[in-house]
Design a protein around this motif. Sequence first.
Motif, PDB file in Angstrom:
ATOM      1  N   LEU A 133       0.831  -1.202   0.000  1.00  0.00           N
ATOM      2  CA  LEU A 133       0.000   0.000   0.000  1.00  0.00           C
ATOM      3  C   LEU A 133       0.864   1.250   0.000  1.00  0.00           C
ATOM      4  N   GLN A 134       1.877   1.259   0.833  1.00  0.00           N
ATOM      5  CA  GLN A 134       2.766   2.417   0.914  1.00  0.00           C
ATOM      6  C   GLN A 134       3.521   2.658  -0.384  1.00  0.00           C
ATOM      7  N   SER A 135       3.861   1.574  -1.086  1.00  0.00           N
ATOM      8  CA  SER A 135       4.641   1.702  -2.316  1.00  0.00           C
ATOM      9  C   SER A 135       3.844   2.324  -3.451  1.00  0.00           C
ATOM     10  N   TRP A 136       2.532   2.417  -3.299  1.00  0.00           N
ATOM     11  CA  TRP A 136       1.702   3.014  -4.340  1.00  0.00           C
ATOM     12  C   TRP A 136       1.915   4.512  -4.479  1.00  0.00           C
ATOM     13  N   PHE A 137       2.502   5.151  -3.468  1.00  0.00           N
ATOM     14  CA  PHE A 137       2.568   6.611  -3.448  1.00  0.00           C
ATOM     15  C   PHE A 137       3.968   7.097  -3.095  1.00  0.00           C
ATOM     16  N   PRO A 138       4.402   8.204  -3.694  1.00  0.00           N
ATOM     17  CA  PRO A 138       5.617   8.865  -3.197  1.00  0.00           C
ATOM     18  C   PRO A 138       5.298   9.485  -1.841  1.00  0.00           C
ATOM     19  N   LEU A 139       6.190   9.337  -0.898  1.00  0.00           N
ATOM     20  CA  LEU A 139       5.956   9.903   0.428  1.00  0.00           C
ATOM     21  C   LEU A 139       6.314  11.385   0.438  1.00  0.00           C
ATOM     22  N   GLU A 140       5.554  12.140   1.181  1.00  0.00           N
ATOM     23  CA  GLU A 140       5.820  13.566   1.330  1.00  0.00           C
ATOM     24  C   GLU A 140       5.674  13.951   2.792  1.00  0.00           C
ATOM     25  N   ASP A 141       6.317  15.033   3.179  1.00  0.00           N
ATOM     26  CA  ASP A 141       6.222  15.478   4.565  1.00  0.00           C
ATOM     27  C   ASP A 141       5.319  16.696   4.654  1.00  0.00           C
ATOM     28  N   ARG A 142       4.581  16.767   5.742  1.00  0.00           N
ATOM     29  CA  ARG A 142       3.688  17.891   5.996  1.00  0.00           C
ATOM     30  C   ARG A 142       3.750  18.249   7.477  1.00  0.00           C
ATOM     31  N   ILE A 143       3.802  19.520   7.753  1.00  0.00           N
ATOM     32  CA  ILE A 143       3.824  19.997   9.131  1.00  0.00           C
ATOM     33  C   ILE A 143       2.454  20.585   9.445  1.00  0.00           C
ATOM     34  N   TYR A 144       1.731  19.901  10.326  1.00  0.00           N
ATOM     35  CA  TYR A 144       0.357  20.247  10.655  1.00  0.00           C
ATOM     36  C   TYR A 144       0.219  20.593  12.141  1.00  0.00           C
ATOM     37  N   ARG A 145      -0.720  21.492  12.422  1.00  0.00           N
ATOM     38  CA  ARG A 145      -1.160  21.671  13.794  1.00  0.00           C
ATOM     39  C   ARG A 145      -2.032  20.479  14.192  1.00  0.00           C
ATOM     40  N   MET A 146      -1.979  20.121  15.484  1.00  0.00           N
ATOM     41  CA  MET A 146      -2.843  19.080  16.019  1.00  0.00           C
ATOM     42  C   MET A 146      -3.477  19.611  17.299  1.00  0.00           C
ATOM     43  N   ARG A 147      -4.775  19.644  17.352  1.00  0.00           N
ATOM     44  CA  ARG A 147      -5.513  20.198  18.503  1.00  0.00           C
ATOM     45  C   ARG A 147      -6.319  19.090  19.170  1.00  0.00           C
ATOM     46  N   CYS A 148      -6.021  18.804  20.421  1.00  0.00           N
ATOM     47  CA  CYS A 148      -6.766  17.805  21.171  1.00  0.00           C
ATOM     48  C   CYS A 148      -8.046  18.414  21.732  1.00  0.00           C
ATOM     49  N   VAL A 149      -9.100  17.623  21.798  1.00  0.00           N
ATOM     50  CA  VAL A 149     -10.358  18.089  22.357  1.00  0.00           C
ATOM     51  C   VAL A 149     -10.207  18.481  23.825  1.00  0.00           C
ATOM     52  N   GLU A 150      -9.159  17.982  24.486  1.00  0.00           N
ATOM     53  CA  GLU A 150      -8.928  18.303  25.887  1.00  0.00           C
ATOM     54  C   GLU A 150      -8.414  19.726  26.096  1.00  0.00           C
ATOM     55  N   GLY A 151      -7.988  20.410  25.042  1.00  0.00           N
ATOM     56  CA  GLY A 151      -7.544  21.790  25.178  1.00  0.00           C
ATOM     57  C   GLY A 151      -6.047  21.982  25.077  1.00  0.00           C
ATOM     58  N   TRP A 152      -5.295  20.980  24.607  1.00  0.00           N
ATOM     59  CA  TRP A 152      -3.861  21.145  24.366  1.00  0.00           C
ATOM     60  C   TRP A 152      -3.578  20.877  22.890  1.00  0.00           C
ATOM     61  N   SER A 153      -2.402  21.305  22.445  1.00  0.00           N
ATOM     62  CA  SER A 153      -2.095  21.188  21.021  1.00  0.00           C
ATOM     63  C   SER A 153      -0.611  20.930  20.809  1.00  0.00           C
ATOM     64  N   MET A 154      -0.276  20.454  19.625  1.00  0.00           N
ATOM     65  CA  MET A 154       1.100  20.232  19.192  1.00  0.00           C
ATOM     66  C   MET A 154       1.222  20.661  17.731  1.00  0.00           C
ATOM     67  N   VAL A 155       2.449  20.653  17.227  1.00  0.00           N
ATOM     68  CA  VAL A 155       2.706  20.855  15.799  1.00  0.00           C
ATOM     69  C   VAL A 155       3.553  19.674  15.345  1.00  0.00           C
ATOM     70  N   MET A 156       3.024  18.895  14.399  1.00  0.00           N
ATOM     71  CA  MET A 156       3.588  17.586  14.088  1.00  0.00           C
ATOM     72  C   MET A 156       4.121  17.526  12.654  1.00  0.00           C
ATOM     73  N   PRO A 157       5.367  17.050  12.466  1.00  0.00           N
ATOM     74  CA  PRO A 157       5.918  16.873  11.119  1.00  0.00           C
ATOM     75  C   PRO A 157       5.694  15.439  10.621  1.00  0.00           C
ATOM     76  N   TRP A 158       4.588  15.239   9.927  1.00  0.00           N
ATOM     77  CA  TRP A 158       4.200  13.916   9.449  1.00  0.00           C
ATOM     78  C   TRP A 158       4.892  13.542   8.148  1.00  0.00           C
ATOM     79  N   LEU A 159       4.986  12.269   7.888  1.00  0.00           N
ATOM     80  CA  LEU A 159       5.454  11.741   6.607  1.00  0.00           C
ATOM     81  C   LEU A 159       4.411  10.758   6.122  1.00  0.00           C
TER      82      LEU A 159
END
Length: 327
Positions: A133-159
């Motif tokens: 499944l992974q081989s079907w796509f070129p991987l790319e990185d994205r830096i997204y905000r992540m907001r938890c319903v509990e009221g805290w947040s992070m900024v995550m560099p996904w691949l």
Amino acid sequence: MTKLPPEPDQNAAKPEPSRIVNPRREFLRSAGLFTGTVAALGGGLELLSRRPGAVAESVVPGLVGQAKRPLGPYDVSDPVTPYQQATTYNNFYEFGTDKADPARLAATLKPRPWTVKIDGEVKKPMTVDIDTLQSWFPLEDRIYRMRCVEGWSMVMPWLGFPLAGLIRRLNPTSKAKYVQFTTLLDPKQFPGQRSDVLTWPYVEGLRLDEALNPLAFMAVGLAGRVLPGQNGAPLRLVVPWKYGFKNIKSIVRITFTEKQPKTTWSIAAPDEYGFYANVNPKVDHPRWSQATERRIGDLGRRPTLMFNGYADQVASLYSGMDLKKNF
């Protein structure tokens, strides 16, 4: 009624230096298919696909142990949450309800071998190996905000890769209006599933047009490394304009449906957690305000942004909807 754990302790551990590796080789090694030494890149994040339209003078601040790189069209410029905090402060009830449980117990999860079942309103149901499944796509990185319903947040560099590309490849039928995701059910690998804190397995879903939005993402890595177990290895959903509990982890099944699927948290507490779960500072949780958030690693609180700051990209999906009723 299921209660959420308390808000985070701001005296979090300081970050450790990052070891940046080639994620494809790391995946092969974890599957027992690669026996050579995985060399550290030493200079920065190895991008397995270069994003078009990157702006040379716009760089990512805060990447621990990584060289600055151009921002891509989907990246946010917020400082990235240190890797140690991003991987040791997690909600993943399959391991337990304490924030430290996922990192402490993640070794019980075996992300290889791993398959994903594709079924429902799709023209060709199948079960596919994660590496295929992974081989079907070129991987790319994205830096997204992540907001938890509990009221805290992070900024995550996904691949990973866009969910829309996967959906188009899977070719759902004209009846498909929603896509449902299911987490692995295995109490040996997920000791938290031995409790009745939630109904297992964990299930989440999106409307098909939400899933086709360019921001919707399937992550297989984090900060240039293979995705850790505590963060949802080997495959997780990332929809950055929604609260974090929508970002289902360790996916083993993707089902296309005509009717809106029931989701785990809306079953557990339907008066507190709706199907859409869009970040909305104007709609409070019944037990706390959503107007502000606490960014992990920062002091104090900051205003919460509508759709977590992604309104320009996603607000049109909900045109004419009552966002208080459809929470």
